[in-house]
Design a protein around this motif. Structure first.
Motif, PDB file in Angstrom:
ATOM      1  N   LEU A   1       1.228   6.324  -7.106  1.00 31.83           N
ATOM      2  CA  LEU A   1       0.095   7.127  -7.562  1.00 31.83           C
ATOM      3  C   LEU A   1       0.392   8.613  -7.476  1.00 31.83           C
ATOM      4  O   LEU A   1      -0.055   9.399  -8.332  1.00 31.83           O
TER       5      LEU A   1
ATOM      6  N   GLU B   1      -6.500   3.841  -4.428  1.00 34.21           N
ATOM      7  CA  GLU B   1      -5.712   2.684  -4.004  1.00 34.21           C
ATOM      8  C   GLU B   1      -6.501   1.389  -4.143  1.00 34.21           C
ATOM      9  O   GLU B   1      -5.949   0.351  -4.513  1.00 34.21           O
TER      10      GLU B   1
ATOM     11  N   GLU C   1       0.826  -1.209   0.000  1.00 32.10           N
ATOM     12  CA  GLU C   1       0.000   0.000   0.000  1.00 32.10           C
ATOM     13  C   GLU C   1       0.860   1.258   0.000  1.00 32.10           C
ATOM     14  O   GLU C   1       0.535   2.248  -0.671  1.00 32.10           O
TER      15      GLU C   1
ATOM     16  N   ASP D   1      -8.619   6.536  -0.795  1.00 30.68           N
ATOM     17  CA  ASP D   1      -8.859   5.094  -0.671  1.00 30.68           C
ATOM     18  C   ASP D   1      -9.429   4.516  -1.961  1.00 30.68           C
ATOM     19  O   ASP D   1      -9.165   3.352  -2.294  1.00 30.68           O
TER      20      ASP D   1
ATOM     21  N   LEU E   1      -5.281  -2.019  -6.148  1.00 34.18           N
ATOM     22  CA  LEU E   1      -5.005  -3.236  -5.376  1.00 34.18           C
ATOM     23  C   LEU E   1      -6.247  -4.084  -5.166  1.00 34.18           C
ATOM     24  O   LEU E   1      -6.427  -4.690  -4.116  1.00 34.18           O
TER      25      LEU E   1
ATOM     26  N   THR F   1       2.312   1.675  -3.421  1.00 28.94           N
ATOM     27  CA  THR F   1       1.251   2.059  -4.354  1.00 28.94           C
ATOM     28  C   THR F   1       0.912   3.539  -4.213  1.00 28.94           C
ATOM     29  O   THR F   1       0.724   4.253  -5.214  1.00 28.94           O
ATOM     30  N   SER F   2       0.838   4.032  -2.987  1.00 36.10           N
ATOM     31  CA  SER F   2       0.552   5.454  -2.770  1.00 36.10           C
ATOM     32  C   SER F   2       1.650   6.330  -3.359  1.00 36.10           C
ATOM     33  O   SER F   2       1.365   7.360  -3.992  1.00 36.10           O
TER      34      SER F   2
ATOM     35  N   GLY G   1      -4.269  10.644  -5.818  1.00 36.51           N
ATOM     36  CA  GLY G   1      -3.821   9.269  -5.691  1.00 36.51           C
ATOM     37  C   GLY G   1      -3.766   8.772  -4.260  1.00 36.51           C
ATOM     38  O   GLY G   1      -3.567   7.571  -4.038  1.00 36.51           O
TER      39      GLY G   1
END
Length: 269
Positions: free
Chosen positions: A145, A188, A138, A185, A192, A141-142, A182
C-alpha cells in the motif's frame, strides 16, 4: 483418691490394646516399593493395534475419544470432510505452484487446513499457524500500500492545488508522504477482508480440503466458511514461513495473495 488410680490405668491399658497399630514410615515405603516392583505397568488396548502407527491427522487420539455421544447430531445433515491426501496435494500445487505438495511435511499440510471446530480440536488445529501467517500478510500488504499510488483526500482547487480548509489551514504535502494513507487500519482492512480473501482460497481449492465442522451443513455461508477459508490461507503462509523461511513466505504472499488482489511487485521485491 487412691482407689481410683487402678481403674484409670485399667481403662488406658484396654484402650491402647484396642487401638490398631500404626505402620511406621519405613514399612510404608517398603510396601510401596514392593508394589511398584511387582506390578507390571498397565497398557491400553489401543497400543496393541494398528492405530498406534497411524499419524495424528488421520485419526482421533484413542485416549481422547468419548465412550458415547452426548450431543445431538448437527442440523442440516452431516458435513463430510476430505480424507484423500491426493486431493490435498492438488490444492497445495494450485496454490504454491509445481512441487507445492513437497513444500511442507505431511503432518503440517493437514494441520494448516484443520480448523479448531473439526473433531473438537483433538487432532490439532491451525490457529497458531494462522496467527503467524496473518502478521506476514499484513506486513506485505502495508508495504504494497505504501508503494501504490494513493488517492489524495485533501480538497483541491480547479488548478489541482491543495486548497485551504474552512479554517484557513493548508496541508504539508511531500512525495515521500503520498503512501502514508496506506498504513491506516481502514486501508488494510479493505484489502484483507474475508469477502476478498475467501474467493482466493476457493480458487486454490481450499474450500474442498479444509477440515471444519459447520453449524449447518446445508448453510456453509451462514456457518462462517469465509472466515474458515481465510484462516486456512493464513495458516499455510505461517507453515511455509516456519519450514521454508520468511523469504519464501513473503514471495508466496506477493504472488499468490496480493497479486490476485491487483498489486504489482518488481523483481527486486
Amino acid at each position: 483418691m487412691a482407689s481410683r488410680r487402678p481403674i484409670r490405668s485399667l481403662i488406658s491399658t484396654t484402650a491402647s490394646s484396642l487401638r490398631p497399630a500404626q505402620p511406621s514410615k519405613c514399612s510404608l515405603v517398603r510396601t510401596a516399593a514392593c508394589a511398584f516392583a511387582t506390578i507390571s505397568p498397565s497398557r491400553g488396548p489401543e497400543y496393541d493395534t494398528e492405530a498406534a502407527d497411524r499419524p495424528r491427522w488421520q485419526q482421533t487420539p484413542p485416549k481422547m475419544m468419548a465412550p458415547f455421544r452426548i450431543r445431538p447430531l448437527a442440523k442440516g445433515g452431516v458435513f463430510k470432510v476430505n480424507e484423500d491426501p491426493r486431493k490435498l496435494d492438488d490444492a497445495y500445487i494450485r496454490m504454491l505452484g509445481p512441487g507445492g505438495d513437497k513444500v511442507l511435511g505431511d503432518e503440517v499440510k493437514w494441520l494448516a487446513i484443520t480448523h479448531k471446530s473439526f473433531d473438537h480440536g483433538r487432532r490439532g488445529f491451525n490457529d497458531r499457524l494462522a496467527y503467524l501467517g496473518r502478521r506476514i500478510v499484513e506486513l506485505q500488504t502495508s508495504q504494497a500500500l505504501i508503494s501504490s499510488p494513493q488517492e489524495n483526500q485533501w480538497p483541491r482547487d480547479s488548478k489541482g492545488i491543495p486548497a485551504n480548509d474552512e479554517f484557513g489551514r493548508k496541508p504539508y504535502l511531500h512525495p515521500a508522504l503520498n503512501g502514508l494513507q496506506g498504513l491506516t487500519d481502514e486501508a488494510e482492512g479493505l484489502v484483507l477482508s474475508k469477502t476478498r480473501l475467501s474467493p482466493i482460497a476457493e480458487r486454490y481449492g481450499l474450500d474442498k480440503v479444509t477440515r471444519w465442522k459447520p453449524r449447518r451443513a446445508d448453510d456453509l455461508q451462514g456457518s462462517g466458511i469465509e472466515s474458515v477459508l481465510m484462516t486456512s490461507l493464513y495458516a499455510i503462509v505461517g507453515a511455509v514461513a516456519l519450514e521454508r523461511g520468511g523469504e519464501v513466505a513473503n514471495k508466496v504472499v506477493q504472488d499468490k495473495i496480493l497479486a490476485p488482489l491487483g498489486f504489482t511487485f518488481s523483481a527486486e521485491s
